[in-house]
Design an enzyme around this catalytic site. Sequence first.
Site, PDB file in Angstrom:
ATOM      1  N   CYS A   2       0.853  -1.206   0.000  1.00 47.43           N
ATOM      2  CA  CYS A   2       0.000   0.000   0.000  1.00 47.43           C
ATOM      3  C   CYS A   2       0.882   1.247   0.000  1.00 47.43           C
ATOM      4  CB  CYS A   2      -0.937   0.123   1.194  1.00 47.43           C
ATOM      5  SG  CYS A   2      -2.081  -1.235   1.374  1.00 47.43           S
ATOM      6  N   ARG A  27       3.376  -0.057  -5.244  1.00 47.19           N
ATOM      7  CA  ARG A  27       3.154  -0.677  -3.932  1.00 47.19           C
ATOM      8  C   ARG A  27       1.793  -1.348  -3.837  1.00 47.19           C
ATOM      9  NH1 ARG A  27       6.703   1.126  -0.116  1.00 47.19           N
ATOM     10  NH2 ARG A  27       5.281   0.534   1.540  1.00 47.19           N
ATOM     11  N   TRP A  75      -3.034  -2.323  -1.573  1.00 45.29           N
ATOM     12  CA  TRP A  75      -2.677  -3.714  -1.863  1.00 45.29           C
ATOM     13  C   TRP A  75      -3.379  -4.502  -0.764  1.00 45.29           C
ATOM     14  CZ3 TRP A  75      -0.440  -6.712  -5.411  1.00 45.29           C
ATOM     15  CH2 TRP A  75       0.094  -7.941  -5.029  1.00 45.29           C
ATOM     16  N   ASN A 101      -1.021   1.734   5.975  1.00 45.00           N
ATOM     17  CA  ASN A 101      -0.269   0.680   5.302  1.00 45.00           C
ATOM     18  C   ASN A 101       0.258  -0.239   6.392  1.00 45.00           C
ATOM     19  OD1 ASN A 101       1.548  -0.894   3.827  1.00 45.00           O
ATOM     20  ND2 ASN A 101       3.157   0.654   3.985  1.00 45.00           N
ATOM     21  N   GLY A 102      -0.049  -1.530   6.285  1.00 43.38           N
ATOM     22  CA  GLY A 102       0.423  -2.482   7.296  1.00 43.38           C
ATOM     23  C   GLY A 102      -0.666  -3.479   7.626  1.00 43.38           C
ATOM     24  N   GLU A 495      15.315 -23.924  -9.990  1.00 41.61           N
ATOM     25  CA  GLU A 495      14.982 -22.501  -9.918  1.00 41.61           C
ATOM     26  C   GLU A 495      16.177 -21.637 -10.328  1.00 41.61           C
ATOM     27  OE1 GLU A 495      12.455 -20.822  -9.858  1.00 41.61           O
ATOM     28  OE2 GLU A 495      12.957 -18.866  -9.061  1.00 41.61           O
ATOM     29  N   LYS A 499      16.104 -19.002 -13.458  1.00 45.76           N
ATOM     30  CA  LYS A 499      16.420 -17.569 -13.297  1.00 45.76           C
ATOM     31  C   LYS A 499      17.457 -17.145 -14.328  1.00 45.76           C
ATOM     32  CE  LYS A 499      13.810 -16.408 -11.540  1.00 45.76           C
ATOM     33  NZ  LYS A 499      12.730 -17.067 -10.887  1.00 45.76           N
ATOM     34  N   GLU A 502      15.990 -17.164 -18.022  1.00 40.76           N
ATOM     35  CA  GLU A 502      14.980 -16.193 -18.441  1.00 40.76           C
ATOM     36  C   GLU A 502      15.515 -14.770 -18.535  1.00 40.76           C
ATOM     37  OE1 GLU A 502      11.484 -15.759 -15.974  1.00 40.76           O
ATOM     38  OE2 GLU A 502      12.618 -16.182 -14.162  1.00 40.76           O
ATOM     39  N   HIS A 518      24.153 -40.284 -15.280  1.00 38.48           N
ATOM     40  CA  HIS A 518      23.262 -41.009 -16.197  1.00 38.48           C
ATOM     41  C   HIS A 518      23.122 -40.282 -17.531  1.00 38.48           C
ATOM     42  CE1 HIS A 518      22.249 -43.836 -13.054  1.00 38.48           C
ATOM     43  NE2 HIS A 518      22.077 -42.807 -12.231  1.00 38.48           N
ATOM     44  N   LYS A 617       4.741 -10.925 -17.174  1.00 37.28           N
ATOM     45  CA  LYS A 617       4.653 -11.174 -15.733  1.00 37.28           C
ATOM     46  C   LYS A 617       3.516 -12.131 -15.411  1.00 37.28           C
ATOM     47  CE  LYS A 617       5.946 -10.714 -11.503  1.00 37.28           C
ATOM     48  NZ  LYS A 617       7.075 -11.595 -11.140  1.00 37.28           N
TER      49      LYS A 617
HETATM   50  O1  M6R Z   1       2.039 -15.969 -11.492  1.00 35.95           O
HETATM   51  P1  M6R Z   1       2.487 -17.405 -11.440  1.00 35.95           P
HETATM   52  O2  M6R Z   1       3.266 -17.737 -10.243  1.00 35.95           O
HETATM   53  O3  M6R Z   1       1.344 -18.363 -11.666  1.00 35.95           O
HETATM   54  O4  M6R Z   1       3.447 -17.543 -12.697  1.00 35.95           O
HETATM   55  C1  M6R Z   1       3.995 -18.774 -13.048  1.00 35.95           C
HETATM   56  C2  M6R Z   1       5.165 -18.597 -13.989  1.00 35.95           C
HETATM   57  O5  M6R Z   1       4.750 -17.976 -15.173  1.00 35.95           O
HETATM   58  C3  M6R Z   1       6.283 -17.757 -13.360  1.00 35.95           C
HETATM   59  O6  M6R Z   1       6.719 -18.315 -12.156  1.00 35.95           O
HETATM   60  C4  M6R Z   1       7.483 -17.641 -14.310  1.00 35.95           C
HETATM   61  O7  M6R Z   1       8.081 -18.888 -14.460  1.00 35.95           O
HETATM   62  C5  M6R Z   1       8.461 -16.596 -13.791  1.00 35.95           C
HETATM   63  N1  M6R Z   1       8.805 -15.677 -14.834  1.00 35.95           N
HETATM   64  C6  M6R Z   1       9.714 -17.183 -13.253  1.00 35.95           C
HETATM   65  O8  M6R Z   1      10.609 -16.217 -12.815  1.00 35.95           O
END
Ligand code: M6R
Length: 622
Positions: A2, A27, A75, A101-102, A495, A499, A502, A518, A617
């Site tokens: 927020c 925010r 938020w 906010n909080g 993960e 990262k 991407e 393997h 996103k």
């Molecule tokens: O909003 P979501 O968590 O459902 O999104 C899932 C994936 O699209 C998301 O985690 C994507 O892999 C990210 N860009 C990873 O950093």
Amino acid sequence: MCGIVGYLGDQEAYPILIKGLHRLEYRGYDSAGVSMINAKGDLSVYKEKGKVSALEESVKEKDVTGTIGIAHTRWATHGEPNATNAHPHYSQSKNLALVHNGIIENYKVLRTQLEKHGKTFQSETDTEVLVQLIEYMQEKHQTDLYTAVQRALTHVIGAYAIAVLDQRHPDVLIAARKSSPLIIGVGQNNNNAHGHAEFFVGSDATPIIEYTNQVVYLKDEEIAYMDRDGNLRITNLANVEQTPDMQTLQMNLDELEKGGFPHFMLKEIYEQPNALRNCIRGRLSIDTKDVILSGVLDNRRRFIDANRIIICACGTSWHSALIGKYFIEEAAQIPVEVEYASEFRYRNPVITSNDIVVAVSQSGETADTLAAIQLAKSKGAFVYGICNVIGSSIARATDSGTYLHVGPEIGVASTKAFTGQVITLIMLGLTIAKEKKTLSKEMFEMLVDELLQIPDKIQWTLDNNKDIEKFSQIFTYAKNFIYLGRGYNYPVALEGALKLKEISYIHAEGYPAAEMKHGPIALVDEEMPVVVIAPKKGMYEKVVSNIQEIKARKGKIISVVTEGDTTVKGVSDFCFTIPDTRDCYVPLLAVIPLQLMSYYVAIAKGRNVDQPRNLAKSVTVE
Ligand code: M6R
């Protein structure tokens, strides 16, 4: 999160407040509102669901005049995002308006007490309790607004940054904070005999910087009184006078929006200690060593009687789900399956009404995860959501759930949402374990205790790996990376690889360390960087053997080790250090250097880290 803005001075408040809200929209932006006292002394409140632009549209025909006002972009935490739950909130008499906010952790208790004293509530928020409590203190003790705020806050447990108006005192603005940020801007002319006093209030400096660079960062449990004569008085809750610590801001606007960081991704990586404190706030208790997830407790029987849990997710959320599976199975002794939502939705999976489907999603809008929920529901399963975005489609489509409360994540590469999801899944596992009595009291309390330490340990990890930036430059040559981990750290390897892929566009693969021999070991040569998560835990010795196998083939070892470890460090080309913790919590620490490394490699390659190519996103299409 927020965002809060406040203004008191000679200028019209509304344009300053709206501009400030736009700057604070990062925010939160599910609803917005503004409150002013006009020249006649009338206190208005205008609120609207949606972004700040929706609020602007809705007040076009309204009286938005006045030289004192407060505003808010929300938020949501308590109560769905709608105009009623939006801030500012009026007190019962409509003499007061407040933005917050909080999270007020004891709001239910306070609300019940206030209702007994005749207060009626319009919204489902924790915030309305604050404004009603302040008014109650004014009435009960016949005090001024400042003292009433001070008294009210001594009854509050939780986090707050607030700004309050009283229409009977149109020359006074009150602000206070605890655990949520609040900055006061002091007008450039305030100390000039011919000048006009002006004060600004903001959740950060972005709504303030174009008017003044003189600011006071309010400290925890401080309350500020500002008036048109230029008086700024700050006390703590015990009414002890505090000397305002005036600072001169050096940053420009662009730097400020990102909190001084060059990118949202880096800001979000560094935000993790605080974001996770917010995630566990009100859910993990340090005093009672307990976990309270109301979404589970309200459906206790469902969880106790469940045959199994199926977690559906995509991308990073799928990786956190895998860590969740390992933990829930270990702690609560219930079978857990993890499914790619995109696969699950098109199969004909066997699901019964005794199954619980958990949907994990940062955005709460991922089309495949939403479709998986619909399929699960059509087959009679109980569906539990773990989302970050309040009021999102997934949050609304599920039977119950838990929000992450880590604040808006703007960078496309998910960072703080990942650690928030892992902690939330761990809290889910602990809650089920407690209900099913699958852990001893000692073990349960020890796990709670250690989980409470994790935000501080993440901070340590951030503070003690500063050379990542320098060494990441070395790897811009690489065309491929391999990431290895075992047990709880296998999902961290996945993960870490995601990262890097991407945002730097370098190909990377995550593998369970023992799977190397393997097949993938054929890829290793002197060019290949191999990232190994090797904490001094569980399968440590076996991971050390895996490292030797790679070394023998001249691969470059980048390791994540426990503080004090010399064995792995000795055979590594580069090494990141994390503090010691329990096996199940290592992912929360080990992922931090991997996030930083992918960020710095991408920067060294000149990539757009906040908006990498081809990605969005929220993936709202199949
Ligand atoms: O909003 P979501 O968590 O459902 O999104 C899932 C994936 O699209 C998301 O985690 C994507 O892999 C990210 N860009 C990873 O950093």
